[in-house]
Design a protein around this motif. Structure first.
Motif, PDB file in Angstrom:
ATOM      1  N   GLY A 152      47.575  32.810  41.955  1.00 26.33           N
ATOM      2  CA  GLY A 152      48.141  33.322  40.713  1.00 26.33           C
ATOM      3  C   GLY A 152      47.411  34.527  40.143  1.00 26.33           C
ATOM      4  N   GLU A 153      46.468  35.085  40.926  1.00 24.27           N
ATOM      5  CA  GLU A 153      45.718  36.256  40.466  1.00 24.27           C
ATOM      6  C   GLU A 153      46.201  37.549  41.114  1.00 24.27           C
ATOM      7  OE1 GLU A 153      41.579  35.518  41.042  1.00 24.27           O
ATOM      8  OE2 GLU A 153      41.641  33.650  39.897  1.00 24.27           O
ATOM      9  N   ARG A 154      46.683  37.453  42.359  1.00 18.19           N
ATOM     10  CA  ARG A 154      47.200  38.631  43.059  1.00 18.19           C
ATOM     11  C   ARG A 154      48.529  38.277  43.694  1.00 18.19           C
ATOM     12  NH1 ARG A 154      42.046  39.216  45.291  1.00 18.19           N
ATOM     13  NH2 ARG A 154      42.906  38.612  47.274  1.00 18.19           N
ATOM     14  N   PHE A 155      49.409  39.268  43.690  1.00 23.91           N
ATOM     15  CA  PHE A 155      50.749  39.100  44.241  1.00 23.91           C
ATOM     16  C   PHE A 155      51.005  40.228  45.229  1.00 23.91           C
ATOM     17  CE2 PHE A 155      50.599  36.810  40.374  1.00 23.91           C
ATOM     18  CZ  PHE A 155      51.484  35.756  40.507  1.00 23.91           C
ATOM     19  N   GLY A 156      51.689  39.897  46.320  1.00 19.53           N
ATOM     20  CA  GLY A 156      52.033  40.888  47.329  1.00 19.53           C
ATOM     21  C   GLY A 156      53.514  40.836  47.629  1.00 19.53           C
ATOM     22  N   ILE A 157      53.972  41.803  48.369  1.00 16.66           N
ATOM     23  CA  ILE A 157      55.395  41.892  48.690  1.00 16.66           C
ATOM     24  C   ILE A 157      55.790  40.743  49.625  1.00 16.66           C
ATOM     25  CG2 ILE A 157      55.098  43.432  50.669  1.00 16.66           C
ATOM     26  CD1 ILE A 157      57.607  44.955  49.586  1.00 16.66           C
ATOM     27  N   SER A 158      56.961  40.190  49.395  1.00 17.64           N
ATOM     28  CA  SER A 158      57.497  39.123  50.242  1.00 17.64           C
ATOM     29  C   SER A 158      58.393  39.745  51.315  1.00 17.64           C
ATOM     30  CB  SER A 158      58.310  38.145  49.386  1.00 17.64           C
ATOM     31  OG  SER A 158      59.461  38.793  48.883  1.00 17.64           O
ATOM     32  N   GLU A 159      58.844  38.922  52.249  1.00 20.34           N
ATOM     33  CA  GLU A 159      59.780  39.414  53.272  1.00 20.34           C
ATOM     34  C   GLU A 159      61.066  39.910  52.621  1.00 20.34           C
ATOM     35  OE1 GLU A 159      59.616  40.098  56.570  1.00 20.34           O
ATOM     36  OE2 GLU A 159      57.489  39.759  56.222  1.00 20.34           O
ATOM     37  N   GLU A 162      46.247  35.358  29.774  1.00 22.17           N
ATOM     38  CA  GLU A 162      45.695  34.865  28.516  1.00 22.17           C
ATOM     39  C   GLU A 162      46.504  33.643  28.146  1.00 22.17           C
ATOM     40  OE1 GLU A 162      45.471  36.702  24.173  1.00 22.17           O
ATOM     41  OE2 GLU A 162      44.434  37.902  25.698  1.00 22.17           O
ATOM     42  N   ALA A 163      45.818  32.525  27.968  1.00 20.41           N
ATOM     43  CA  ALA A 163      46.491  31.251  27.669  1.00 20.41           C
ATOM     44  C   ALA A 163      47.573  30.933  28.704  1.00 20.41           C
ATOM     45  CB  ALA A 163      47.068  31.271  26.258  1.00 20.41           C
ATOM     46  N   GLY A 164      47.279  31.237  29.979  1.00 17.79           N
ATOM     47  CA  GLY A 164      48.209  30.936  31.064  1.00 17.79           C
ATOM     48  C   GLY A 164      49.355  31.908  31.242  1.00 17.79           C
ATOM     49  N   ARG A 165      49.471  32.884  30.350  1.00 18.32           N
ATOM     50  CA  ARG A 165      50.567  33.853  30.396  1.00 18.32           C
ATOM     51  C   ARG A 165      50.063  35.175  30.944  1.00 18.32           C
ATOM     52  NH1 ARG A 165      53.137  37.561  27.168  1.00 18.32           N
ATOM     53  NH2 ARG A 165      51.655  37.591  25.483  1.00 18.32           N
ATOM     54  N   VAL A 166      50.824  35.820  31.820  1.00 19.72           N
ATOM     55  CA  VAL A 166      50.456  37.128  32.366  1.00 19.72           C
ATOM     56  C   VAL A 166      50.533  38.159  31.235  1.00 19.72           C
ATOM     57  CG1 VAL A 166      51.089  38.956  33.988  1.00 19.72           C
ATOM     58  CG2 VAL A 166      51.232  36.569  34.694  1.00 19.72           C
ATOM     59  N   THR A 167      49.412  38.855  31.015  1.00 19.38           N
ATOM     60  CA  THR A 167      49.353  39.844  29.936  1.00 19.38           C
ATOM     61  C   THR A 167      49.170  41.269  30.449  1.00 19.38           C
ATOM     62  OG1 THR A 167      46.982  39.444  29.688  1.00 19.38           O
ATOM     63  CG2 THR A 167      48.474  38.212  28.227  1.00 19.38           C
ATOM     64  N   THR A 168      48.633  41.408  31.675  1.00 23.95           N
ATOM     65  CA  THR A 168      48.464  42.729  32.282  1.00 23.95           C
ATOM     66  C   THR A 168      48.760  42.645  33.764  1.00 23.95           C
ATOM     67  OG1 THR A 168      46.114  42.394  32.754  1.00 23.95           O
ATOM     68  CG2 THR A 168      46.666  43.459  30.654  1.00 23.95           C
ATOM     69  N   CYS A 169      49.161  43.767  34.321  1.00 21.72           N
ATOM     70  CA  CYS A 169      49.431  43.853  35.752  1.00 21.72           C
ATOM     71  C   CYS A 169      49.049  45.248  36.210  1.00 21.72           C
ATOM     72  CB  CYS A 169      50.906  43.582  36.036  1.00 21.72           C
ATOM     73  SG  CYS A 169      51.309  43.621  37.796  1.00 21.72           S
ATOM     74  N   ALA A 170      48.306  45.323  37.322  1.00 18.25           N
ATOM     75  CA  ALA A 170      47.873  46.612  37.855  1.00 18.25           C
ATOM     76  C   ALA A 170      47.835  46.539  39.373  1.00 18.25           C
ATOM     77  CB  ALA A 170      46.489  46.971  37.321  1.00 18.25           C
ATOM     78  N   VAL A 171      47.939  47.694  40.011  1.00 17.22           N
ATOM     79  CA  VAL A 171      47.804  47.758  41.461  1.00 17.22           C
ATOM     80  C   VAL A 171      46.334  47.521  41.780  1.00 17.22           C
ATOM     81  CG1 VAL A 171      48.063  49.178  43.520  1.00 17.22           C
ATOM     82  CG2 VAL A 171      49.741  49.358  41.669  1.00 17.22           C
ATOM     83  N   SER A 172      46.063  46.478  42.545  1.00 17.12           N
ATOM     84  CA  SER A 172      44.701  46.078  42.867  1.00 17.12           C
ATOM     85  C   SER A 172      43.946  47.208  43.566  1.00 17.12           C
ATOM     86  CB  SER A 172      44.733  44.846  43.783  1.00 17.12           C
ATOM     87  OG  SER A 172      43.444  44.376  44.034  1.00 17.12           O
TER      88      SER A 172
END
Length: 64
Positions: A50-57, A14-24
């Motif tokens: 910037g919509e989904r994030f996954g684990i990095s090395e 919302e307005a460029g700020r992350v407001t919710t996060c859930a396991v896709s």
């Protein structure tokens, strides 16, 4: 942790700020503080504009 098995985190903004996060795909809510901490420590990375994030090395090594 679900991220180790290929799950992604989907975020709402919302307005460029992350407001919710859930396991896709599962809808399991993730506390924003946990998401922000993982992102700051580079344990997760942007995998879909910037919509989904996954684990990095680095995250794989840390979250074993």
């Amino acid at each position: 942790m679900l991220l180790r098995y290929g799950n992604k985190l989907a975020v709402g903004r919302e307005a460029g700020r992350v407001t919710t996060c859930a396991v896709s795909g599962l809808g399991e809510l993730v506390p924003l503080e946990l998401f922000e901490g993982y992102l700051a420590n580079r344990w997760i990375e942007d995998v879909a504009r910037g919509e989904r994030f996954g684990i990095s090395e680095l995250g794989r090594k840390q979250l074993r």
